[in-house]
Design an enzyme around this catalytic site. Structure first.
Site, PDB file in Angstrom:
ATOM      1  N   ASP A  22      31.266 -54.431  -0.793  1.00 42.12           N
ATOM      2  CA  ASP A  22      30.580 -53.813   0.351  1.00 42.12           C
ATOM      3  C   ASP A  22      29.523 -54.663   1.074  1.00 42.12           C
ATOM      4  O   ASP A  22      28.555 -54.101   1.608  1.00 42.12           O
ATOM      5  CB  ASP A  22      29.901 -52.505  -0.089  1.00 42.12           C
ATOM      6  N   LYS A  83      36.565 -47.355   1.076  1.00 44.83           N
ATOM      7  CA  LYS A  83      36.253 -46.357   0.052  1.00 44.83           C
ATOM      8  C   LYS A  83      35.104 -45.476   0.512  1.00 44.83           C
ATOM      9  O   LYS A  83      34.319 -45.855   1.397  1.00 44.83           O
ATOM     10  CB  LYS A  83      35.894 -47.034  -1.278  1.00 44.83           C
ATOM     11  N   CYS A 119      26.487 -48.862  -5.858  1.00 41.84           N
ATOM     12  CA  CYS A 119      27.920 -49.176  -5.964  1.00 41.84           C
ATOM     13  C   CYS A 119      28.206 -50.219  -7.037  1.00 41.84           C
ATOM     14  O   CYS A 119      29.171 -50.100  -7.791  1.00 41.84           O
ATOM     15  CB  CYS A 119      28.452 -49.638  -4.608  1.00 41.84           C
TER      16      CYS A 119
END
Length: 201
Positions: A22, A83, A119
């Site tokens: 990310d 996601k 995350c």
């Protein structure tokens, strides 16, 4: 024996997976260490590409948060997956890992990206629960605050991750100056990694 060696921190280039979490444009303004982390991540990705280490990439809610920053070459990634789950271990990623490594999976995952305390941490927990050895490249990982980053790295170590750096990973993968790719990789590590203030945490 091989599993025992991974528990000591060894990295086998044929049994290691890189996972980039990310590092997207929309996060850049809110993170003090974002640009230094991007520079270190770029070096790690370039080395991984030269050494032929498989790479899996996720993007969190890319419709709103944008794509992986253009500063990073992810052209060799085995897949780039959107996601909404905080962990990277969505079904598509798990299927890709099995496709690449079989049902046993890789011995070791090198994990990096953002945010360290969300995350990244939840991905590491899922990987550890599957029995993988996890190395977290701390100088390639970031949170909005240094406090969250510091505490996340401490927790990750408590969970059983190796908290490491990009150069440590690169040299563990090569292991020997006689490695066929050494001359290509050494140009990447000629200059030291960019300081991300880990020593101040």
């Amino acid at each position: 024996m091989a599993r025992q060696l991974t528990k000591l921190g060894y990295l086998d280039v044929k049994k290691t997976l890189f996972m980039l979490c990310d590092l997207q444009d929309k996060f850049r303004p809110g993170m003090k260490m974002f640009d230094p982390v991007i520079k270190n991540t770029s070096k790690l990705l370039q080395a991984g590409k030269i050494l032929d280490v498989p790479l899996i990439v996720t993007e969190h809610y890319p419709e709103k948060l944008g794509r992986i920053v253009k500063d990073l070459d992810i052209s060799h990634a085995k897949g780039v997956y959107p996601k909404t789950l905080f962990s990277m271990m969505i079904p598509d990623v798990q299927r890709k890992i099995e496709e690449l490594y079989g049902s046993a999976g890789p011995e070791t995952v090198v994990l990096f990206g953002l945010e360290s305390h969300i995350c990244l941490e939840q991905t590491a927990m899922d990987l550890l629960s599957k029995g993988y050895t996890v190395h977290v490249a701390a100088d390639c990982s970031v949170s909005r605050t240094q406090e969250d980053r510091k505490l996340a790295l401490e927790r990750l170590q408590q969970y059983g991750c190796f908290v490491t750096t990009s150069e440590n990973v690169i040299f563990k993968l090569m292991r020997d100056k006689q490695h066929p790719a050494f001359d290509k990789v050494r140009h990447l590590v000629r200059e030291p990694s960019v300081d991300t203030e880990l020593a101040k945490l």
